[in-house]
Design an enzyme around this catalytic site. Structure first.
Site, PDB file in Angstrom:
ATOM      1  N   GLU A   1      -0.540   4.830  -0.593  1.00  0.00           N
ATOM      2  CA  GLU A   1      -1.476   5.978  -0.899  1.00  0.00           C
ATOM      3  C   GLU A   1      -0.531   7.241  -1.045  1.00  0.00           C
ATOM      4  OE1 GLU A   1      -4.805   5.814   1.416  1.00  0.00           O
ATOM      5  OE2 GLU A   1      -5.755   4.090   0.719  1.00  0.00           O
TER       6      GLU A   1
ATOM      7  N   ARG B   1      -2.488  -4.482 -17.915  1.00  0.00           N
ATOM      8  CA  ARG B   1      -3.873  -4.076 -17.948  1.00  0.00           C
ATOM      9  C   ARG B   1      -3.594  -2.701 -16.989  1.00  0.00           C
ATOM     10  NH1 ARG B   1      -8.133  -6.769 -20.250  1.00  0.00           N
ATOM     11  NH2 ARG B   1      -9.139  -5.124 -19.620  1.00  0.00           N
TER      12      ARG B   1
ATOM     13  N   ASP C   1      -7.934  10.964 -26.082  1.00  0.00           N
ATOM     14  CA  ASP C   1      -7.971   9.423 -25.600  1.00  0.00           C
ATOM     15  C   ASP C   1      -7.276   8.503 -26.597  1.00  0.00           C
ATOM     16  OD1 ASP C   1      -8.532   6.912 -24.760  1.00  0.00           O
ATOM     17  OD2 ASP C   1     -10.538   7.288 -23.960  1.00  0.00           O
TER      18      ASP C   1
ATOM     19  N   THR D   1      -4.844   3.886 -22.039  1.00  0.00           N
ATOM     20  CA  THR D   1      -4.503   2.390 -21.260  1.00  0.00           C
ATOM     21  C   THR D   1      -3.129   2.224 -21.860  1.00  0.00           C
ATOM     22  OG1 THR D   1      -5.541   1.202 -23.147  1.00  0.00           O
ATOM     23  CG2 THR D   1      -7.051   1.470 -21.289  1.00  0.00           C
TER      24      THR D   1
ATOM     25  N   LYS E   1      -3.043  -2.110 -24.610  1.00  0.00           N
ATOM     26  CA  LYS E   1      -3.618  -2.434 -26.025  1.00  0.00           C
ATOM     27  C   LYS E   1      -2.392  -2.278 -26.931  1.00  0.00           C
ATOM     28  CE  LYS E   1      -8.166  -0.786 -25.110  1.00  0.00           C
ATOM     29  NZ  LYS E   1      -8.453   0.210 -24.274  1.00  0.00           N
TER      30      LYS E   1
ATOM     31  N   TYR F   1       0.857  -1.157   0.079  1.00  0.00           N
ATOM     32  CA  TYR F   1      -0.011  -0.043  -0.005  1.00  0.00           C
ATOM     33  C   TYR F   1       0.805   1.234  -0.067  1.00  0.00           C
ATOM     34  CZ  TYR F   1      -4.787  -1.081   0.002  1.00  0.00           C
ATOM     35  OH  TYR F   1      -6.143  -1.411  -0.368  1.00  0.00           O
TER      36      TYR F   1
HETATM   37  N1  DSN Z   1     -13.668  -2.306 -24.892  1.00  0.00           N
HETATM   38  C1  DSN Z   1     -12.199  -1.625 -25.248  1.00  0.00           C
HETATM   39  C2  DSN Z   1     -12.233  -2.008 -26.713  1.00  0.00           C
HETATM   40  O1  DSN Z   1     -12.250  -3.213 -27.084  1.00  0.00           O
HETATM   41  O2  DSN Z   1     -11.918  -1.063 -27.678  1.00  0.00           O
HETATM   42  C3  DSN Z   1     -12.240  -0.231 -25.134  1.00  0.00           C
HETATM   43  O3  DSN Z   1     -12.191  -0.018 -23.834  1.00  0.00           O
END
Ligand code: DSN
Length: 417
Positions: free
Chosen positions: A60, A239, A204, A230, A233, A58
């Site tokens: 914070e 993640r 984004d 994110t 991807k 932890y």
């Molecule tokens: N759900 C994701 C996607 O597949 O693009 C985006 O958050």
């Protein structure tokens, strides 16, 4: 029995049921072709961080300003992740604690907006994201989102219409970025439109962060007030998510992430982000991202040769959307038939959509994951032929099951997962 510092192999003896399910799912990945545009296979180095003892901690707060003791080394880890994120994207400030893309976007909205404020975002059915103002998301419930989209003929983003909407609605924020848009986004143009109405601009880049890091898609960082992404991807990390912003917004963004929305940072994930950013600075990452784009382009061309329509007529990035408005079946039907053949995709709405979101008239394909396994453009040509054949009659189970052997042959030529 000691519970401290288990070895990875413990899973098999502690919980063979879960171990077997994980092993079978891993085998599924190796035997099929993953074209889900938002998925990717992170390196073992990234996974090592996620499975490390850092899961315990932890902390914070932020580096050198924590509410817990025992944080000296995790401070160093988080600072490394912050410094690398700033270097990789040329950003003034980075927050690497966001748990995932939706809370990252929530943090930006909470920091920059008041409930009821007007925001422009891309329409979900034309490629946007739930957190860009969908009525079923907190974003659409807390804020007055007005949606822009693509030109109905070209299916490319309609910047003139966006500029008109901005004049009409005088938004406090313009959100640009998408989950299912296959063309380069003109960030400079969005900045100009935002400036014309004195709005802030959030990009984004969740889907295209890896392409941007590698320089195969222009970066919004010089133009946007805030950039969210994110990390799992195209960026191929754990993640999680991060927020990049101008220094002037750093304090507001940080305070909104913690203590505004989140509790303690997930430090195993923060360490994995640091590794991911390091990997993204290597020359081979650029080669990989160029291959991702080349593969998407080859797949789009092959599918069009096979008689399928592609939204906007092709792709400049890592994904494409097959449009089925001219067919007698839905995106869900084709995605399910493709899964039977071993090709894993996700259904997608398309511009001019006539079906419900759980049915749709499109199928989205992305090439980051398959490219990580070593796929090249000749693999894409073979995949395009298989998809085109399935699309001729998704109900022909015999043909689909015959194609499964060809898919497994391609999968066998690629790296195991
Ligand atoms: N759900 C994701 C996607 O597949 O693009 C985006 O958050």
């Amino acid at each position: 029995m000691s519970v401290v510092m288990r070895k990875p192999t413990d899973l098999q003896s502690v919980d063979p049921e879960v171990a077997e399910l994980i092993a079978r799912d891993r085998d599924r990945h190796s035997r099929t072709l993953n074209f889900i545009a938002s998925e990717n296979y992170a390196s073992q180095a990234v996974l090592d961080c996620l499975a490390s003892h850092l899961n315990v901690k932890y902390a914070e707060g932020y580096p050198r300003a924590r509410y817990y003791q025992g944080v000296g080394l995790v401070d160093d880890i988080e600072q490394l992740a912050i410094d690398r994120a700033k270097q990789l994207f040329g950003a003034e400030h980075a927050n690497v604690q966001a748990y995932s893309g939706s809370p990252a976007n929530m943090a930006v909205y909470f920091a920059l907006l008041k409930p009821g404020d007007t925001v422009l975002g891309m329409d979900l059915s034309q490629g946007g994201h739930l957190t860009h103002g969908s009525p079923v998301s907190f974003s659409g419930q807390f804020y007055n989102f007005v949606h822009y989209g693509v030109d109905p003929h070209s299916e490319w983003l309609d910047y003139d219409a966006l500029a008109d909407l901005a004049q009409q609605h005088r938004p406090r924020l313009i959100v640009a970025g998408a989950s299912a848009y296959s063309r380069i986004i003109d960030w400079r143009r969005v900045r100009e439109i935002a400036d014309s109405v004195d709005a802030r601009f959030m990009a984004d880049i969740a889907h295209i962060a890896g392409l941007i890091a590698a320089g195969v898609h222009p970066s919004p960082v010089p133009f946007a007030d805030v950039v969210t992404t994110t990390t799992h991807k195209s960026l191929r990390g754990p993640r999680g998510a991060m927020i990049l912003c101008k220094q002037a917004l750093a304090r507001d963004i940080d305070r909104t992430v913690f203590p505004g929305i989140q509790g303690g940072p997930h430090l195993a994930s923060v360490a994995a982000k640091a590794v991911c950013f390091h990997e993204a600075m290597q020359p081979e990452f650029r080669t990989y991202q160029q291959q991702v784009v080349d593969n998407a382009s080859a797949l789009a061309e092959g599918l069009m040769r096979g008689g399928l329509q592609i939204v906007s007529g092709g792709t400049d990035n890592h994904l494409l959307v097959v449009k089925l408005l001219d067919r007698g079946y839905s995106g869900r039907t084709l995605a399910r038939a493709l899964e039977s053949a071993g090709i894993i995709t996700s259904m997608s709405t398309v511009p001019g959509e006539t079906r419900k979101p759980a049915v749709t008239s499109g199928v989205r394909f992305g090439t980051p994951a398959i490219t990580t396994r070593g796929a090249n453009t000749s693999h894409m040509q073979r995949v395009a032929q298989i998809v085109s054949t399935v699309a001729e009659d998704p109900a022909d189970e015999l043909a689909v099951s015959r194609l499964r052997a060809e898919v497994e042959a391609i999968a066998g030529e690629l790296s195991a997962v």
